[in-house]
Scaffold this active site. Structure first.
Site, short mmCIF file in Angstrom:
data_model
loop_
_atom_site.label_atom_id
_atom_site.label_comp_id
_atom_site.label_asym_id
_atom_site.label_seq_id
_atom_site.Cartn_x
_atom_site.Cartn_y
_atom_site.Cartn_z
N GLN A 93 0.70 -0.75 0.23
CA GLN A 93 0.01 0.03 0.19
C GLN A 93 0.66 1.33 0.11
OE1 GLN A 93 -4.19 -0.17 0.10
NE2 GLN A 93 -3.20 -1.55 -1.15
N HIS A 99 -9.13 1.61 2.12
CA HIS A 99 -10.01 1.23 0.82
C HIS A 99 -10.20 -0.34 0.52
CE1 HIS A 99 -6.04 1.73 -0.51
NE2 HIS A 99 -6.59 0.84 -1.27
N HIS A 101 -10.77 -2.74 -2.34
CA HIS A 101 -10.33 -3.23 -4.03
C HIS A 101 -12.06 -4.24 -4.18
CE1 HIS A 101 -6.25 -1.87 -4.96
NE2 HIS A 101 -6.56 -1.72 -3.29
#
Ligand SMILES: [Zn+2]
Length: 137
Positions: A93, A99, A101
Site C-alpha cells: 500500500q 479502502h 479493491h
C-alpha cells in the site's frame, strides 16, 4: 487539511470517476485498471486501516462493496471478482486510508497482480463507471 490523497478525493479536491456514494463511503474507478471495472471503495472519514473502522463504517463498506460488486458483474460479466484490502507498506500500500479493491477477474488472469498496470485514458474510466452506475440497484 490532511495530506491524504483519499481524503482529498472525498473532499472533491482531486477529481475521481465516481460510481457510488452514500453517507459513509465513496466508490470510484481505480486509475490502475487491471481489468475494466476495477473500483476502490473508501470510507469517507479518514481511517488508516481496517483496525480503525467503527461498526457503522465497517457495515457501510460491506454494503457499498456488495452493491458495487453486483453492478460490476452486471456491467462486465467477469468470470470472478476479487475483493481485497491490504494494510501497510509490506502489503504494497502507498495510501494509508482504508479502502477495498473490487477487481473483475477472467480466466488466465492468474493470481499475481502486476503493478503498475495498464492505465486507460480518463474517458475510458468514465465509460466504465457509466456501465457500473447503470447496473446499481
Ligand atoms: Zn484519508
Amino acid at each position: 487539511m490532511s495530506d491524504c490523497v483519499f481524503c482529498k478525493i472525498v473532499a472533491g479536491q482531486i477529481p475521481s470517476t465516481k460510481v457510488f456514494e452514500d453517507e459513509h463511503t465513496l466508490a470510484f474507478m481505480d486509475l490502475g485498471q487491471v481489468n475494466p471495472g476495477h473500483v476502490l471503495v473508501a470510507v469517507k472519514k479518514h481511517a488508516e486501516n481496517l483496525y480503525a473502522l467503527d461498526d457503522v463504517q465497517a457495515a457501510a463498506v460491506a454494503k457499498a462493496s456488495t452493491r458495487v460488486a453486483c453492478a460490476i458483474r452486471e456491467a462486465f460479466k467477469p468470470e470472478g471478482l476479487s475483493v481485497y484490502q491490504a494494510n501497510g507498506r509490506a502489503a504494497g500500500q502507498t495510501v494509508f486510508h482504508y479502502h477495498v479493491h473490487l477487481l473483475p477477474r477472467h480466466a488466465g488472469d492468474g493470481m499475481a497482480l502486476t503493478w503498475p498496470v495498464k492505465n486507460p485514458p480518463r474517458e475510458r474510466l468514465e465509460e466504465y463507471a457509466g456501465k457500473i452506475r447503470a447496473g446499481l440497484r
